[in-house]
Scaffold this motif. Sequence first.
Motif: not given
Ligand SMILES: [Mg+2]
Length: 207
Positions: A17-19, A94-96, A148-150
Amino acid sequence: MRRGLFISLEGGEGAGKSTQLKRLADRLKPRGEVVVTREPGGSPGAEAIRALLVTGAVDRWSPISETLLMYAARRDHIERTIEPALARGAIVLCDRFFDSTRAYQGAGGSAPAALIAALERDVVGDVRPDLTLILDMPVETGLARAAARGEGEARFEAKGLAFHQRLRAAFLAIAEAEPARCVLIDADAGIDEVEARIWRAVEARLA
Ligand SMILES: [Mg+2]
Ligand SMILES: Nc1ncnc2c1ncn2[C@@H]1O[C@H](COP(=O)(O)OP(=O)(O)O)[C@@H](O)[C@H]1O
């Protein structure tokens, strides 16, 4: 008076989503003002509430308390960020948004559907997304990406595989139930390919 366009991105942890929100914002910028925002958060008050929701012990809140915190944040976000931007004629990405409450607190946490429906009606009102992109992929793939993003915001990631399977099923059910608003995107592909799939869906809606 509302003149802008409201697009939400939904899906499980690590779905991209953010990407994809960043890439979509870049594609839309030539068309005018683009406001990129997120939930929980998106206004100073809602960001303060976000910290209570996304950090700390996994069982920190009951499903109903968590729903009410999400909706307190959402109302502030709507009043201070989303509605003013739409009134200016901006495109809001909007992210979510409220589908995540249906999925995480409703299907995932078993907060009563009637409570969530009442909050949608009375707290969100007509500030509903014009288009919702639901990024779908196998739960294990998304969780592995997120791990993995952490980040220090892993409270929901820690809820276990069964919880995340319920989320995925809930998002698929939302896409099926509201085809006029929602487009299901197969997000189990490379970043450029998912970007192209999203752009096709958005362009079709802009046309
Ligand atoms: Mg995100
Ligand atoms: N299509 C993709 N293929 C492989 N890795 C991806 C893809 N999209 C995103 N990622 C990576 O996976 C992680 C999670 O992506 P992110 O956009 O933060 O997901 P979300 O916001 O949905 O939780 C990030 O490290 C990101 O770089």
